[in-house]
Structures are given as C-alpha cells and as structure tokens.
Write an enzyme that holds these catalytic residues in place. Sequence first.
Site, mmCIF file in Angstrom:
data_model
loop_
_atom_site.group_PDB
_atom_site.id
_atom_site.type_symbol
_atom_site.label_atom_id
_atom_site.label_comp_id
_atom_site.label_asym_id
_atom_site.label_seq_id
_atom_site.Cartn_x
_atom_site.Cartn_y
_atom_site.Cartn_z
ATOM 1 N N SER A 146 -5.017 1.699 -10.727
ATOM 2 C CA SER A 146 -5.100 2.556 -9.551
ATOM 3 C C SER A 146 -6.542 2.950 -9.260
ATOM 4 O O SER A 146 -7.382 2.102 -9.015
ATOM 5 C CB SER A 146 -4.199 3.777 -9.736
ATOM 6 N N ASP A 305 -7.744 3.183 -2.147
ATOM 7 C CA ASP A 305 -8.128 2.957 -3.541
ATOM 8 C C ASP A 305 -7.878 1.491 -3.913
ATOM 9 O O ASP A 305 -7.366 0.715 -3.093
ATOM 10 C CB ASP A 305 -7.404 3.942 -4.464
ATOM 11 N N ASP A 307 -5.742 -0.356 -5.575
ATOM 12 C CA ASP A 307 -4.442 -1.004 -5.415
ATOM 13 C C ASP A 307 -3.762 -0.626 -4.101
ATOM 14 O O ASP A 307 -2.602 -0.958 -3.879
ATOM 15 C CB ASP A 307 -3.524 -0.725 -6.603
ATOM 16 N N ASP A 309 -2.581 2.086 -2.637
ATOM 17 C CA ASP A 309 -1.430 2.971 -2.455
ATOM 18 C C ASP A 309 -1.866 4.374 -2.012
ATOM 19 O O ASP A 309 -1.045 5.173 -1.577
ATOM 20 C CB ASP A 309 -0.542 3.039 -3.698
#
Length: 576
Positions: A146, A305, A307, A309
């Site tokens: 993340s 960010d 990834d 999400d």
Amino acid sequence: MDFRAEYEKWCTDPYFDEATKAELKAIAGDDKEIEDRFYRTLEFGTAGLRGVIGAGTNRMNIYTVRQATQGLANYILSQGEDAVKRGVAIAHDSRNMHDEFTDATALCLAANGIKTYVFPQLAPVPELSYAVRTLGTIAGVVITASHNPREYNGYKVYWEDGAQVTPPHDTSIMAEVAKVTSFDQVKTMDKAAAIEAGLYNVISDEVEEGYFGELRKLSIHPEIIKAMAKDIKIVYTPLHGTGLRPVQRVLKDMGFENVCIEPSQAVPDGNFPTCPYPNPENPDAWKLALELAKEKDADIVLATDPDADRLGVYCKDTKTGEYVTFTGNMSAMLIGEYILSQKSANGTLPENPAFVESIVSTDMGKAIAAAYGVKHIEVLTGFKYIGEQMLKFEKTGCNNYVFGMEESYGCLPGTYARDKDAPAAVCMLCEVAAFYKSQGKTLWDGMIDMYEKYGYYREGISTMTLKGIDGAAQINEIMTKARAAEPKKFGDYQVLAIRDYKNDTRKDMTTGKVEPTGLPSSNVLYYELNDNAWCCVRPSGTEPKIKFYFGVKGVSLEDSQAKLDALSAEVLGQFE
C-alpha cells in the site's frame, strides 16, 4: 526461535539461493540486525503479510512468500475440489520484487494443483477485487504494501466475494500458515510447466475493460461533465505507482479534457525516487504535483497511493489563491453528499439504502445519512469490514449499499468491487468538482456549504512509531495501561463512555452499565466524549505504529480547529 541457528541455516542450506546467502553473510557480526531478521517468522495476520524486503524469516522474500502461500493453498485444498478448480487471481503494484513475489505465489499455488490467473501488468487493488468476482475465483492475492515506505512489500488475501478475508476464513488461513513451519513443506514448480498444465493463466484485457465499464456507470450527471469538461483543470500524480493507466483511462472515458500528469512521478518505480513515503496523507509527497498545479492554474490536484486504493486531494481556494488540502474524511463526505443528494433528487436512491463507515471516520457521515433517510452503519477499521456488510446485504437483501468510506483516504461508490477504489473516487470527485463549477463554486466552497449545513466536523490523527522487538513491547504496554486507566476526562471533555473492542464492552462512565459493542474483537479503545467529540487509540495492523484519532464538532473552521488541537494535545499528553 533460535535466531542465530536460523541465520546459520540460511547462510549454508542449499535451499536458499546465493544472492540470499551473500546478503546475510554481509551482516555477519551485526547481532542486532541478525536478531531483527530472524527472531520470528514474518507474521501472517488478518491483513496478510507486510514487511521489509530482504533475506531472513522476518522479511519479505520469495521464501517467506512461498511459505505463506503454502498455508493459503492448504486452506483452499481443504475447501474441496470446486475451490481448487476455481483458482486464485493475482495482481501486483509497482513495488520492488513485485514480479518475483507474484510468480512465487502463483507457482506455489500451481504446484498444489490450484489454478492461477495473473494480471499481465500493474493492476490497482480494486481491479483485483473486481476480477475475483468476475472470474469467479475462490480467492485473490495482491502483492503490495500500500502506502508504506519503499523498503516494504506485502501480500493481501481476498476471498470469493472480492473483499479481504474476514472470519472465519482469515483465522483459518492464519492457522494453516502457522502450520507451515519448515520450507520442506513448501511446494513450487517450473513456470513453463505450470503454463503448459493450464495452472498459470494470464488475465485477459476483457476483465480490465469490464472494470472500466463499471467506473463509467458511476456517473450521475454526465451532462454536467460534458458542459464543464474543458473548464475543469485537473493535475494528477500516481506517485510512481499503479494508478496512471486506470486514472487516465477513466477520466478520458468520462470526457474530462484538461488533465495534466506530473511527469516525473508518472513512471512506475518501487524506489519512489521523488517521494520516499508515497502516501497521499504525507504533505511531502505533494511537492511536485502542487508546483505543476500552480503552473497550470489547476482547479483540483489528485494523488493516488502505489496500489491505487487511496486518493488524496488538494483544491484551489479562489478567494486566497492557495491550494487547500482535504483529509480523507472531507473528500469522502463530498462524494457521499453528492451521491445521496443527487440520487435522492432524481429518484434513483434504492430502497433501504445504507452508508457504511469505520468507527474512526468522521461523525459527519451520520449527519449526512440521517438527512437523506439512509441507514448509517459503523464497522471496525479495515475496508474488509465494509465488504463484509456488502456481502450481508447481498445475501439477505436487508439493505442496499450506496456508499462506504474510511478516514484513511479510501472509499467505494459502487458494488462491483469490495475494496477501496481510488480510480472510482477520482471519477466521482471530478464529477463533484464539475457540479460545483457549474454553480460558480470550487470543491472548497462545496465543503464550506456542507459545514454550514451539518456542522464544522474536524478530525485528526497522530502516530507514534515504535520499531523492532522493543517497539512491539512498548505498543502492548501502552494499550495495556490505557485499558486499565479508564480516564474520566481529557482536558475539558468528559468521558461519557469507553468502548473496549478487544473485550467487547461499552461502559457508560456515568451509570457504570456495561453492554457489548456488537463488533468483532479488535485491540481498539474508543472514548465517547461530550460536545460531539471523541478519541480513539489502536495499534496499526500493518506498520510498527500506535495510532491516535480525534474528532470534534465546532461552529466555525477556527472553533473546530481550536477544539481539535486542544483535544489532541490532552490525549497525547496522557498517553506519552
């Protein structure tokens, strides 16, 4: 675990490759570093794996990834032949070692006879969630850490509904992973052989096109976008992560014409050379995008960010000419208010609608839901619990999901996936910006309108980083002492009730009455305060941190900020 004996084994055993051995031999004599790498096996928790990349049992490497995957494979095998045939979808972001960890995961599953479906390119977390649901796989894995710093990578597990695993699957998978105590138990196979056997499959472009199609369906007023498409100026940065392709695509599909990409951060790079901490919550990550925004006179500035999400937002305040930052709560409230107000107005709000948010998110969500007759549901921190509610709605028909959010810069405005979706948030927030621009307003003006309507809710968060063995012990000690303390006041605020989610109790501090919280067990303490204020403390599930959350309600920006500053100072003073 005898860390020194384990270190010697990794340095000599032919199972480990020469690069791993060389990395470990280079730290010979550094007992503290050796201990940190080998004092435990990297924990597979309810959020999966997350750790520093490197050699050792307490690090992210192909060996610990395979070990965790063998536990996952054993659990899938226990679910029967159909589960094995359905297989596992696998995605990754731009972090270092993503290809190696993706193949380590896929080839371990394949060696256990479990089909795998692998994205051929970077894919955001929500697209993996969508793929699990679309392909009908039994599970999914995303290789990501993340928004953690560059030295980290991780491994998140999803179940057949497309949400991260929740009970009973999470604890059962953890138990299976814990049983894999030796690398002798871990299977793998040659990639070419796995492809030949039909156990390693590449996900087709049709899945991605289906995901983009779902994002296009989110639009409520495409006619407003069409009218304002040339006037809205958008600057976007993917922070060297996964978001560039999906965000560019959906903004183009929706008709936005004036989109500028921050060029140096457009290149996927797990070293994150321009932002060592690639988190939209971190002001340092915004430097380049804000410089570009000022040059282009942008209306809004967006960052996702690695990834993709989480979405961060800045907006130009035309009154001052400065760019104003929005917290995750603020941007989610703008989207939530827009969805509920506009669907109420045009008659498309479903029957028994529900708005779901985490316990540490803004209380403005309750006010918005009440204003439109929408059921408000609180869940523990972690979007998987919002996904769990969505599964419940799907199975029972008791409610219809309309929006879900967490304070940590994540929301989901549709039902096609079961995790936070930054590209979807981009779609909605740009439409909200167009909606306000058509009225001669900015997003900041829209936020002020909401404050005037519902009250000046303000929230804050502070963290305390405590790394290593000693840090983990300190975090436990802080939570143990806090649990025993039961404070009556935080400065001028009276403690009305204490929720201890670990022990499933809510204690009324006036009457002494104790009742269950109604939520699963979690190491969280939540303090209900007078004057619409609250605070909360919990250890992070993914980083060596303890987190403090605060929320207040005021009558102006200045009043709410003063209240927030006073409350946070008082709480931190009591816990330090």
